[in-house]
Design an enzyme around this catalytic site. Structure first.
Site, PDB file in Angstrom:
ATOM      1  N   ASN A 133      34.182  45.067  35.959  1.00  0.00           N
ATOM      2  CA  ASN A 133      34.122  44.759  37.391  1.00  0.00           C
ATOM      3  C   ASN A 133      35.284  45.429  38.105  1.00  0.00           C
ATOM      4  O   ASN A 133      36.410  45.431  37.605  1.00  0.00           O
ATOM      5  CB  ASN A 133      34.295  43.253  37.629  1.00  0.00           C
ATOM      6  CG  ASN A 133      33.112  42.463  37.146  1.00  0.00           C
ATOM      7  OD1 ASN A 133      31.982  42.932  37.211  1.00  0.00           O
ATOM      8  ND2 ASN A 133      33.381  41.256  36.666  1.00  0.00           N
TER       9      ASN A 133
ATOM     10  N   MET B 109      38.942  43.411  40.775  1.00  0.00           N
ATOM     11  CA  MET B 109      38.665  42.154  40.061  1.00  0.00           C
ATOM     12  C   MET B 109      39.592  41.924  38.873  1.00  0.00           C
ATOM     13  O   MET B 109      39.711  40.803  38.382  1.00  0.00           O
ATOM     14  CB  MET B 109      37.207  42.149  39.595  1.00  0.00           C
ATOM     15  CG  MET B 109      36.215  42.055  40.736  1.00  0.00           C
ATOM     16  SD  MET B 109      35.992  40.361  41.320  1.00  0.00           S
ATOM     17  CE  MET B 109      34.758  39.790  40.143  1.00  0.00           C
TER      18      MET B 109
ATOM     19  N   HIS C  99      40.972  37.606  39.256  1.00  0.00           N
ATOM     20  CA  HIS C  99      39.645  37.000  39.082  1.00  0.00           C
ATOM     21  C   HIS C  99      39.183  37.066  37.632  1.00  0.00           C
ATOM     22  O   HIS C  99      38.752  36.062  37.063  1.00  0.00           O
ATOM     23  CB  HIS C  99      38.631  37.692  39.998  1.00  0.00           C
ATOM     24  CG  HIS C  99      37.275  37.057  39.968  1.00  0.00           C
ATOM     25  ND1 HIS C  99      36.373  37.271  38.949  1.00  0.00           N
ATOM     26  CD2 HIS C  99      36.670  36.208  40.831  1.00  0.00           C
ATOM     27  CE1 HIS C  99      35.264  36.584  39.189  1.00  0.00           C
ATOM     28  NE2 HIS C  99      35.426  35.925  40.327  1.00  0.00           N
ATOM     29  N   ASP C 100      39.268  38.264  37.041  1.00  0.00           N
ATOM     30  CA  ASP C 100      38.798  38.424  35.661  1.00  0.00           C
ATOM     31  C   ASP C 100      39.949  38.342  34.661  1.00  0.00           C
ATOM     32  O   ASP C 100      39.751  38.586  33.477  1.00  0.00           O
ATOM     33  CB  ASP C 100      38.121  39.802  35.492  1.00  0.00           C
ATOM     34  CG  ASP C 100      36.794  39.886  36.235  1.00  0.00           C
ATOM     35  OD1 ASP C 100      36.332  38.849  36.764  1.00  0.00           O
ATOM     36  OD2 ASP C 100      36.223  40.993  36.285  1.00  0.00           O
ATOM     37  N   THR C 101      41.145  38.065  35.167  1.00  0.00           N
ATOM     38  CA  THR C 101      42.326  38.103  34.310  1.00  0.00           C
ATOM     39  C   THR C 101      43.133  36.828  34.479  1.00  0.00           C
ATOM     40  O   THR C 101      42.606  35.741  34.236  1.00  0.00           O
ATOM     41  CB  THR C 101      43.167  39.354  34.642  1.00  0.00           C
ATOM     42  OG1 THR C 101      43.392  39.379  36.057  1.00  0.00           O
ATOM     43  CG2 THR C 101      42.463  40.638  34.209  1.00  0.00           C
TER      44      THR C 101
END
Ligand SMILES: *[C@@H]1O[C@H](CO)[C@@H](O)[C@H](O)[C@H]1NC(C)=O
Ligand SMILES: *[C@@H]1O[C@H](CO)[C@@H](O)[C@H](O)[C@H]1NC(C)=O
Ligand SMILES: *[C@@H]1O[C@H](CO)[C@@H](O)[C@H](O)[C@H]1NC(C)=O
Ligand SMILES: *[C@@H]1O[C@H](CO)[C@@H](O)[C@H](O)[C@H]1NC(C)=O
Ligand SMILES: *[C@@H]1O[C@H](CO)[C@@H](O)[C@H](O)[C@H]1NC(C)=O
Length: 408
Positions: free
Chosen positions: A165, A215, A220-222
């Site tokens: 993402n 992202m 958000h993804d981390t």
């Protein structure tokens, strides 16, 4: 693999473009790799500048991170580094969950019932802070990390090397509004961070800007650690950059906190050369929300209002002190401590059978001398009996919805 195929497709796309120059450009919402690269090659990019003096700052920059609880961000060493250089806002409460409605709220003054992250487009006749800024000749721009080209309107764009993402439409507040997306000159000011560094170098940054890391970078993804490191790398050098710090106020904030059963309060810091040295390392406990990000800009440049939740939102105290906007305290029941802001009220975008008509802005708003933008009045005045915004500080949430003054 992806890297190779993306490049192969991109060169096919440019070959086609050369062979057939009249081929129509792909739609800006297209996300196929070939379409994106074709559009990237010709996208209109604009970097208008201006120098309109504000009462407290001449430049305003929001940087938004993702889904982190207050104490988690406060404990991160890099967020602490910036907190020591500015004012920590200990009571900035978000609009709802999940992401997209919060971004939508931060520029338009409402989220219109949105309770998810789908592809949404706010009708053309809803104004945003962009209309207010342009009315006073104040330049603006958005910088979205890894957005593939200026004015891209697609749902997402992934990293072409590893498929991760990267850019997402739901975190791009202005492009959600058709009044921006459908106006080429405006869409051309919704740019990526490559353009940020170009504009910085050329001393062509706008006076109002909104920055969204990708992202990975936004947490958000981390994790908050990755977000903090990104912020340190990005904002650290800008603290001493004369092309950035020009009586600038930066807001570091998060879209929402992570734990839905707790109140949706996020860690936020105001800093920059427009924040006086004596306020560095201090904490402001007053109640703010994402609408304060609009009201503060309105107060600083004496803009008109949107006639939505922006009208009642507290102006950040360090600014209000000079604009004459006094802080108001939450005064209705349930009290602020018992308002969670963890679900959305009814509206045109609600997906849980909570439909409600498009709300009519308050055409007669008044806040410290500021009134509703004349263009908004002209469009909506005949429907004032349907307005549900009354300049109140106490904004609704899913459990305490707005009172719609008619049946539909
Ligand atoms: C950023 O946007 C510009 C302008 O549209 C474009 O030329 C450039 O390729 C984009 N950068 C990235 C990394 O996608
Ligand atoms: C996100 O941005 C960072 C730099 O800020 C970059 O290293 C990374 O490749 C980007 N994308 C992904 C998916 O991590
Ligand atoms: C909102 O928070 C309250 C209080 O913790 C909780 O009872 C409720 O279930 C939460 N709502 C959602 C949608 O998570
Ligand atoms: C979310 O915000 C509330 C403040 O209202 C805070 O007490 C809480 O710690 C945050 N969430 C979590 C899990 O920490
Ligand atoms: C605003 O736009 C919506 C959606 O197109 C339309 O239904 C509505 O009638 C419009 N209202 C006004 C006052 O322009």
């Amino acid at each position: 693999m992806r890297f190779t195929s993306a490049f192969a497709v991109a060169s096919v796309a440019s070959a086609v473009a050369l062979a057939a120059p009249n081929k129509r450009a792909a739609s800006p919402t297209a996300t196929d790799v070939a379409d994106v690269y074709a559009a990237q090659a010709t996208a209109l990019t604009l970097s208008p500048t201006s120098n309109v003096k504000g009462k407290v700052f001449d430049r305003y920059v929001s940087i938004w991170f993702e889904n982190t609880d207050f104490e988690t961000a406060q404990a991160d060493p890099n967020f602490q580094f910036f907190a020591k250089k500015g004012i920590t806002l200990s009571s900035l409460v978000c609009a709802t969950h999940p992401s997209e409605p919060n971004y939508m709220a931060a520029v338009g003054g409402d989220y219109f019932g949105l309770d998810g992250d789908a592809f949404n487009a706010v009708p053309q006749n809803v104004s945003t802070v962009v209309d207010l800024l342009e009315d006073k000749g104040i330049s603006w721009g958005l910088y979205q990390e890894d957005q593939p080209y200026s004015g891209f309107q697609g749902f997402a764009w992934v990293n072409q090397q590893n498929g991760a993402n990267d850019y997402v439409r739901k975190h791009n507040p202005a492009i959600l509004y058709n009044s921006v997306a459908n106006t080429p000159q405006r869409a051309a000011q919704v740019k990526n961070t490559t353009m940020f560094f170009k504009d910085l170098k050329d001393n062509k940054l706008p006076q109002w800007m909104f920055i969204t890391p990708n992202m990975t970078s936004d947490g958000h993804d981390t994790s908050v650690t990755v977000a903090g490191e990104w912020l340190r790398n990005f904002l650290g050098p800008l603290l001493d950059d004369k092309n950035f710090m020009q009586n600038t106020m930066v807001l570091i904030t998060f879209d929402e906190n992570e734990t839905y059963s707790l109140q949706n309060r996020v860690f936020s810091v105001l800093l920059g050369d427009a924040v006086p040295a004596e306020l560095e390392g201090t904490t402001d406990d007053n109640y703010y929300n994402h609408y304060s990000e609009i009201s503060t800009v309105e107060a600083n440049w004496d803009l008109y209002t949107l006639g939505r939740w922006d009208v009642g939102a507290n102006v950040f105290a360090n600014v209000g002190k000079y604009t004459g906007d006094r802080i108001r305290k939450w005064s209705t029941t349930p009290d602020l401590a018992h308002r969670y802001f963890n679900s959305s009220y009814a509206g045109i975008f609600n997906t849980h059978n909570k439909w409600a008509p498009q709300p009519v802005p308050d055409c007669h708003s008044r806040r410290n001398g500021r009134t509703t933008l004349p263009a908004i009045k002209a469009q909506w005045e005949s429907q004032q009996d349907k307005n549900y915004y009354h300049g109140q500080l106490e904004v609704p949430d899913g459990n305490n919805p707005p009172v719609i003054p008619y049946t539909f």
